[in-house]
Write an enzyme that holds these catalytic residues in place. Sequence first.
Site, short mmCIF file in Angstrom:
data_model
loop_
_atom_site.label_atom_id
_atom_site.label_comp_id
_atom_site.label_asym_id
_atom_site.label_seq_id
_atom_site.Cartn_x
_atom_site.Cartn_y
_atom_site.Cartn_z
CD GLU A 1 13.79 -4.69 4.26
OE1 GLU A 1 13.86 -5.91 4.43
OE2 GLU A 1 13.14 -4.18 3.33
CG HIS B 1 10.82 -4.96 -3.69
ND1 HIS B 1 11.45 -3.96 -2.97
CD2 HIS B 1 10.39 -5.86 -2.77
CE1 HIS B 1 11.40 -4.24 -1.68
NE2 HIS B 1 10.77 -5.39 -1.53
CG ASN C 1 10.02 -2.07 1.84
OD1 ASN C 1 10.42 -0.99 2.23
ND2 ASN C 1 10.66 -3.18 2.10
C1 LIG Z 1 11.05 -12.50 -0.03
C2 LIG Z 1 10.21 -11.29 -0.30
C3 LIG Z 1 10.14 -10.27 0.64
C4 LIG Z 1 9.38 -9.13 0.39
N1 LIG Z 1 9.25 -8.18 1.37
C5 LIG Z 1 8.43 -7.11 1.16
C6 LIG Z 1 8.18 -6.16 2.20
O1 LIG Z 1 8.66 -6.30 3.33
N2 LIG Z 1 7.39 -5.09 1.92
C7 LIG Z 1 6.82 -4.91 0.66
O2 LIG Z 1 6.12 -3.91 0.45
N3 LIG Z 1 7.02 -5.82 -0.31
C8 LIG Z 1 7.78 -6.92 -0.09
N4 LIG Z 1 7.92 -7.86 -1.08
C9 LIG Z 1 7.27 -7.63 -2.38
C10 LIG Z 1 5.75 -7.87 -2.36
O3 LIG Z 1 5.45 -9.12 -1.77
C11 LIG Z 1 5.21 -7.78 -3.80
O4 LIG Z 1 5.51 -6.49 -4.30
C12 LIG Z 1 3.73 -8.03 -3.90
O5 LIG Z 1 3.38 -9.31 -3.42
C13 LIG Z 1 3.24 -7.90 -5.34
O6 LIG Z 1 1.83 -7.89 -5.33
P1 LIG Z 1 1.01 -8.22 -6.64
O7 LIG Z 1 -0.44 -8.11 -6.33
O8 LIG Z 1 1.54 -7.41 -7.77
O9 LIG Z 1 1.36 -9.74 -7.02
P2 LIG Z 1 1.72 -11.10 -6.13
O10 LIG Z 1 1.57 -10.78 -4.70
O11 LIG Z 1 2.99 -11.55 -6.68
O12 LIG Z 1 0.52 -12.05 -6.55
C14 LIG Z 1 0.42 -12.64 -7.81
C15 LIG Z 1 -0.23 -14.02 -7.67
O13 LIG Z 1 -0.60 -14.51 -8.96
C16 LIG Z 1 -0.27 -15.89 -9.06
N5 LIG Z 1 -0.09 -16.19 -10.49
C17 LIG Z 1 0.94 -15.79 -11.28
N6 LIG Z 1 0.76 -16.22 -12.54
C18 LIG Z 1 -0.41 -16.90 -12.55
C19 LIG Z 1 -1.13 -17.60 -13.57
N7 LIG Z 1 -0.69 -17.64 -14.85
N8 LIG Z 1 -2.28 -18.21 -13.22
C20 LIG Z 1 -2.75 -18.17 -11.95
N9 LIG Z 1 -2.10 -17.53 -10.94
C21 LIG Z 1 -0.95 -16.90 -11.26
C22 LIG Z 1 0.97 -16.03 -8.22
O14 LIG Z 1 1.19 -17.37 -7.81
C23 LIG Z 1 0.70 -15.07 -7.06
O15 LIG Z 1 0.04 -15.72 -5.99
C24 LIG Z 1 8.69 -9.01 -0.86
C25 LIG Z 1 8.75 -10.04 -1.78
C26 LIG Z 1 9.50 -11.17 -1.52
C27 LIG Z 1 9.52 -12.27 -2.55
#
Ligand SMILES: Cc1cc2nc3c(=O)[nH]c(=O)nc-3n(C[C@H](O)[C@H](O)[C@H](O)COP(=O)(O)OP(=O)(O)OC[C@H]3O[C@@H](n4cnc5c(N)ncnc54)[C@H](O)[C@@H]3O)c2cc1C
Length: 507
Positions: free
Chosen positions: A363, A448, A486
Amino acid sequence: MALAGRATAAIGDGAHVPVLVIGTGYGGSVTALRLAQAGVDVHMLEMGQAWETPGSDGKIFPNTRTPDYRSYWLRTRTKQPLSNFLGFPLDKDVPRHAGILDAEEFAGITVYQGRGIGGGSLVNGGMAVTPRREHFGSVLPSVNPAEMYDVYYPRANAELGVNHVDPAWWETVDCYQYARVGRKHAQRSNFAFTLVPNVYDMNYMKQEAAGTATKSAVDGEILYGNNHGKKSLPKTYLARARATGRVRITPLHRVTSVTRAGTRYAIVVEQLDTSGNVTATKTVTADRVFFAAGSVGTSKLLTKLKATGALPNLNGEIGKGWGDNGNVMCGRANHLWDPTGTVQTSIPTAGIDNWAAGGAFAEVAPLPTGIETWASFYLSITKNPNRAQFTWNAAANRVDLSWQTAWKQPSITMAKTIFDKINSKEGTIYRTDLFGAYKIWGDHLTYHPLGGAVLNKATDNHGRLHGYPGLYVVDGALIPGNTTVNPFVTITALAERNIERIIAEDL
Ligand SMILES: Cc1cc2nc3c(=O)[nH]c(=O)nc-3n(C[C@H](O)[C@H](O)[C@H](O)COP(=O)(O)OP(=O)(O)OC[C@H]3O[C@@H](n4cnc5c(N)ncnc54)[C@H](O)[C@@H]3O)c2cc1C
């Protein structure tokens, strides 16, 4: 677009809900919306804040250039992914606060994650990339590609509001000069260069750049939240979920335990204040529990619950198959005649694709410092084969991750297939000042995290946890360590696929 609805009254001690969703990121938001549309009442618990109230500067989210108390999850010092600039350390002290970005440190890697209603969608770069179909077999080997590419990827893209930058505008606007320099160098070394879709509202960005809308991405807002154009989950899936009237969300509530209680599950929840102190501990019950706490959050919970006897029948796959999506960062020092621009939008829209030949998709990332740096900056996703395991450390009362820093070496080797060639062609060198003094590779982190409760191993082929009817995994923990691009579009599409089957067969 305004945030739809407000966080509702906190869940009460002793409450019973039909469905509890732990976490409000991509997997959790898809699950909540589809269950609600099927007529099921859903309660979501989120350990982070609601992010609906402006701070003392009148803004909800702080700028990437000026991290403050809102920026980091319960740290007293920032831990910026780019830790240095021109050799000077950038980190600074901040008050301990339930901030938006968690830099979670394990022995061999720092895992960055979003905290708050919307999870990672609050902090990520918005790059919304569907893997190339020929690579899908390595992403989710037990899933039929036809159903994903015909139904669930298109559904996820539509619901997330994925859009494309106008190529003609991209060619001329100042804020994408850094990306055009990235293209020039990639193409002169014969690499495929592609424009990549995003969930940032590209029409809004045009207005920012023209000076007719409040500057947001063009002013560098991203890593600690974005105040305007980013279509994060509270504006898409979660807005629609709340509009059903069947979804309630309680922020600042962290799940610490799930156990069997007759035909139901009992869930222990800590209520937090914005300094991270536990102000109450509640026990609630639910008929079904969906783990959507993210790859790390879900894996840590399940690993602890299996090891401590709370959910002893979980199978031996729990905690296994974790990968970093091969993330590695680097910068290149350009010649003085190749400036990358003083104004750089924080929204990346382009990548260099050398996956087939070299195992790397890079990227072209912004460095929105506000000054000319003559630097090109890249986040590479690579075919790193290493996989780590979460284990329960009883003595320390925590979950450990077995990842070792040296396991990034394959990623560096793959990224070098791109950047060694470009440097050789351009007569340029790597930057050594971005990740410490004289350090080329950002090999200490990932954005990621993926895996830890892998589909068709820890769960059945639709996310039902083995050993416990009514417990499901719906987030990035299901994906075995790499998505070739991503990850959030794949996490969203997989959640769409799985919840459709679960609603049809289980409810
Ligand atoms: C800086 C950054 C840039 C990124 N850029 C990209 C991009 O451009 N494109 C892309 O595809 N991906 C990107 N990502 C990755 C992407 O954001 C993640 O892959 C995605 O958010 C994961 O989704 P998820 O549903 O698995 O969990 P998450 O989105 O991580 O959601 C999990 C949620 O559960 C909550 N949680 C955790 N433990 C507990 C608990 N015990 N009790 C209650 N709540 C809890 C957390 O606070 C969080 O809000 C990036 C990530 C970061 C950090």
